[in-house]
Design a protein around this motif. Structure first.
Motif, mmCIF file in Angstrom:
data_model
loop_
_atom_site.group_PDB
_atom_site.id
_atom_site.type_symbol
_atom_site.label_atom_id
_atom_site.label_comp_id
_atom_site.label_asym_id
_atom_site.label_seq_id
_atom_site.Cartn_x
_atom_site.Cartn_y
_atom_site.Cartn_z
ATOM 1 N N PHE A 243 -3.326 -3.357 -7.286
ATOM 2 C CA PHE A 243 -4.046 -3.069 -5.920
ATOM 3 C C PHE A 243 -3.754 -4.253 -5.007
ATOM 4 O O PHE A 243 -4.619 -5.153 -5.204
ATOM 5 C CB PHE A 243 -5.316 -2.862 -6.008
ATOM 6 C CG PHE A 243 -5.576 -1.643 -6.683
ATOM 7 C CD1 PHE A 243 -5.318 -0.237 -6.427
ATOM 8 C CD2 PHE A 243 -6.176 -1.471 -8.169
ATOM 9 C CE1 PHE A 243 -5.358 1.054 -7.378
ATOM 10 C CE2 PHE A 243 -6.220 -0.591 -8.934
ATOM 11 C CZ PHE A 243 -5.961 0.684 -8.579
ATOM 12 N N THR A 244 -2.605 -4.396 -4.286
ATOM 13 C CA THR A 244 -2.211 -5.394 -3.597
ATOM 14 C C THR A 244 -3.106 -6.036 -2.366
ATOM 15 O O THR A 244 -2.969 -7.089 -2.193
ATOM 16 C CB THR A 244 -1.074 -5.287 -3.160
ATOM 17 O OG1 THR A 244 -0.568 -4.132 -2.280
ATOM 18 C CG2 THR A 244 0.084 -5.196 -4.352
ATOM 19 N N ILE A 266 3.619 3.051 -14.632
ATOM 20 C CA ILE A 266 4.174 2.120 -13.833
ATOM 21 C C ILE A 266 3.867 2.747 -12.303
ATOM 22 O O ILE A 266 4.145 4.329 -12.210
ATOM 23 C CB ILE A 266 5.733 2.138 -13.870
ATOM 24 C CG1 ILE A 266 5.960 1.553 -15.230
ATOM 25 C CG2 ILE A 266 6.542 1.511 -12.927
ATOM 26 C CD1 ILE A 266 7.237 1.563 -15.624
ATOM 27 N N TYR A 267 3.423 2.183 -11.405
ATOM 28 C CA TYR A 267 3.157 2.629 -10.113
ATOM 29 C C TYR A 267 3.916 1.966 -9.037
ATOM 30 O O TYR A 267 4.136 0.728 -9.151
ATOM 31 C CB TYR A 267 1.447 2.285 -9.761
ATOM 32 C CG TYR A 267 0.675 3.103 -10.771
ATOM 33 C CD1 TYR A 267 0.378 4.403 -10.590
ATOM 34 C CD2 TYR A 267 -0.078 2.191 -11.865
ATOM 35 C CE1 TYR A 267 -0.538 4.941 -11.424
ATOM 36 C CE2 TYR A 267 -0.829 3.107 -12.878
ATOM 37 C CZ TYR A 267 -1.088 4.348 -12.437
ATOM 38 O OH TYR A 267 -2.027 5.072 -13.545
ATOM 39 N N ASP A 268 4.325 2.770 -7.843
ATOM 40 C CA ASP A 268 4.682 1.977 -6.696
ATOM 41 C C ASP A 268 3.827 1.382 -5.883
ATOM 42 O O ASP A 268 2.907 2.100 -5.303
ATOM 43 C CB ASP A 268 5.502 3.223 -5.950
ATOM 44 C CG ASP A 268 6.271 2.725 -4.778
ATOM 45 O OD1 ASP A 268 5.837 1.635 -3.920
ATOM 46 O OD2 ASP A 268 7.149 3.320 -4.307
ATOM 47 N N THR A 269 3.645 0.135 -5.947
ATOM 48 C CA THR A 269 2.274 -0.461 -5.618
ATOM 49 C C THR A 269 2.132 -0.329 -3.827
ATOM 50 O O THR A 269 1.250 -0.291 -3.169
ATOM 51 C CB THR A 269 2.011 -1.970 -5.743
ATOM 52 O OG1 THR A 269 3.311 -2.686 -5.416
ATOM 53 C CG2 THR A 269 1.809 -2.070 -7.035
ATOM 54 N N LEU A 272 1.018 3.335 -3.273
ATOM 55 C CA LEU A 272 -0.270 3.293 -3.721
ATOM 56 C C LEU A 272 -1.244 2.659 -2.727
ATOM 57 O O LEU A 272 -2.242 3.098 -2.342
ATOM 58 C CB LEU A 272 -0.620 2.529 -5.013
ATOM 59 C CG LEU A 272 -1.695 2.723 -5.843
ATOM 60 C CD1 LEU A 272 -1.759 4.111 -6.377
ATOM 61 C CD2 LEU A 272 -1.538 1.833 -7.113
ATOM 62 N N GLU A 273 -0.735 1.553 -1.910
ATOM 63 C CA GLU A 273 -1.553 0.936 -0.872
ATOM 64 C C GLU A 273 -1.605 1.720 0.312
ATOM 65 O O GLU A 273 -2.606 1.881 0.845
ATOM 66 C CB GLU A 273 -1.005 -0.472 -0.603
ATOM 67 C CG GLU A 273 -1.510 -1.036 0.642
ATOM 68 C CD GLU A 273 -3.051 -1.155 0.662
ATOM 69 O OE1 GLU A 273 -3.489 -1.090 1.816
ATOM 70 O OE2 GLU A 273 -3.641 -1.323 -0.272
ATOM 71 N N HIS A 274 -0.565 2.431 0.717
ATOM 72 C CA HIS A 274 -0.350 3.360 1.810
ATOM 73 C C HIS A 274 -1.338 4.417 1.417
ATOM 74 O O HIS A 274 -2.320 4.766 2.536
ATOM 75 C CB HIS A 274 0.809 3.998 2.091
ATOM 76 C CG HIS A 274 1.965 3.049 2.636
ATOM 77 N ND1 HIS A 274 1.487 2.018 3.854
ATOM 78 C CD2 HIS A 274 3.108 2.870 2.465
ATOM 79 C CE1 HIS A 274 2.493 1.405 3.790
ATOM 80 N NE2 HIS A 274 3.727 1.855 3.138
ATOM 81 N N TYR A 294 -9.664 7.653 -7.983
ATOM 82 C CA TYR A 294 -8.995 8.853 -7.629
ATOM 83 C C TYR A 294 -7.362 8.877 -7.800
ATOM 84 O O TYR A 294 -6.484 9.593 -8.158
ATOM 85 C CB TYR A 294 -9.439 9.352 -6.321
ATOM 86 C CG TYR A 294 -8.596 10.511 -5.815
ATOM 87 C CD1 TYR A 294 -8.699 11.927 -6.351
ATOM 88 C CD2 TYR A 294 -7.900 10.505 -4.657
ATOM 89 C CE1 TYR A 294 -7.939 12.821 -5.699
ATOM 90 C CE2 TYR A 294 -7.223 11.308 -4.088
ATOM 91 C CZ TYR A 294 -7.060 12.766 -4.829
ATOM 92 O OH TYR A 294 -6.191 13.733 -4.134
ATOM 93 N N VAL A 295 -6.853 7.636 -7.005
ATOM 94 C CA VAL A 295 -5.588 7.522 -6.953
ATOM 95 C C VAL A 295 -4.678 7.385 -8.143
ATOM 96 O O VAL A 295 -3.629 7.455 -8.287
ATOM 97 C CB VAL A 295 -5.197 6.343 -6.088
ATOM 98 C CG1 VAL A 295 -5.592 6.481 -4.473
ATOM 99 C CG2 VAL A 295 -5.429 4.858 -6.347
#
Length: 369
Positions: A243-244, A266-269, A272-274, A294-295
């Protein structure tokens, strides 16, 4: 459990008193550890210390103290630390009292009779011997007055050893390592043991141990708390990298559970932020902190949505004539609950035209689907 009530004279309590960084704080001929590793860094102010001394000089009773028997002729102070320190410090001229007629008085300024009365004053002490579980129960019973020990401090008292000592170095001091890397993500503060209590709860769960006390008992004699610190560091590193953008809603979440469940994914950070940003902007979501769970989980139960107000529910009830559209039965208003016709996940909002009243049973059934 063996509990004995004894009287200890002040002269015996202060015998061998030492207070230095290398040897700690000891008294009673060197046999009493006055400030064990689990004790918080709290000190009486001058007025409180003077009150203790004046109580003794006037021959009034002091509150009962509690010592734990930790070995053959060895003891730890459980309750009474600040009273003991006040007594010892006055005897060795670390502070003075004030007499309305005689002015400033140190111990050496007292009359010979007053000094003898001070030294011969008898303190009431409970000596507690037993298993760790028995001691913990006992400490919780006596922890009812003065500067109360928090539950984590009681656990520290019972399971004192190299593991707790080292864990406190990481998690329980002002400016400790845990504060430096994790204060934005943890509730409470270090000195009140909140950080230590949190990581111990996470670590116990990770090992499928239900009670923190059981976890502490298991690790009591570990040479250090390096493994605990490594686990905490890994959690915080994962949170920061996943969570950047930091938001206040991140503070106090159960990051240990989220790390254990999802850290191998593995997440596309950026994506994820969007998503988090858009969800934070969504007025329908009331529990913003639930967005982080939730995300990762996709479970709507992690979120809390706006609810229909009384007017909207009354309008829907009248429109339906009190009939539940799911089961077709009639109910009184108070027997029904507001429901979104089009769910939030499908674009539904909390507006009057999207409100229907379901009986409680049907609403539960719908929510379970």
């Amino acid at each position: 459990m063996d509990i004995k009530l004894q009287s200890i004279k002040v002269r015996d309590l202060i015998d061998g008193y030492v207070n230095d960084p290398d040897n700690g704080v000891r008294g009673y001929g060197g046999k009493l550890d006055i400030r064990p590793p689990y004790q918080r860094e709290f000190r009486y102010d001058l007025k409180q210390k003077q009150a203790v001394v004046n109580t003794i000089l006037k021959g009034f009773p002091l509150n009962i103290m509690y010592w734990s028997v930790v070995g053959d002729g060895e003891f730890e102070m459980i309750d009474g630390q600040q009273r003991t320190l006040s007594i010892c410090e006055f005897r060795y001229h670390d502070f003075n009292i004030t007499d309305p007629e005689r002015g400033v008085l140190f111990f050496s300024s007292l009359t010979p009779d007053e000094r003898e009365a001070f030294l011969n004053y008898e303190l009431t002490v409970y000596f507690c011997t037993g298993t760790d579980k028995e001691k913990l129960d006992w400490f919780r019973v006596i922890n009812i007055a003065g500067e109360r020990l928090l539950d984590q401090e009681l656990l520290n008292a019972v399971y004192v050893g190299p593991f707790v000592t080292d864990a406190r170095r990481y998690f329980s001091k002002n400016g400790c390592p845990a504060y430096k890397i994790g204060s934005d993500y943890l509730n409470g503060n270090a000195i009140e043991q909140a950080y230590l209590a949190t990581i111990l709860r996470w670590a116990a769960r990770k090992e499928d141990i239900k009670e923190v006390s059981e976890y502490m008992s298991k690790h009591k004699d570990d040479a250090n708390a390096n493994q605990l610190w490594a686990y905490f560091s890994a959690i915080i590193t994962w949170v920061r990298s996943t969570f950047t953008t930091y938001r206040k809603e991140m503070k106090g979440l159960d990051w240990g559970l989220l790390y254990d469940t999802y850290h191998n994914n593995i997440y596309d950070t950026v994506e994820l932020e969007h998503r988090i940003h858009d969800l934070m902007e969504d007025d329908e979501i009331m529990k913003k902190s639930g967005i982080y769970s939730y995300v990762l989980s996709g479970d709507l139960r992690d979120l809390s949505f706006r609810t229909f107000d009384k007017k909207q529910k009354r309008e829907a009830y009248e429109r339906q004539g009190g009939i539940c559209p799911w089961c077709g039965n009639h109910f009184e208003l108070e027997e029904m609950e507001g429901d979104h016709i089009t769910p939030w996940a499908e674009g539904g909002t909390t507006t009057a035209d999207n409100c229907q009243m379901l009986c409680k049973d049907c609403n539960r059934k719908k929510g379970a689907k």
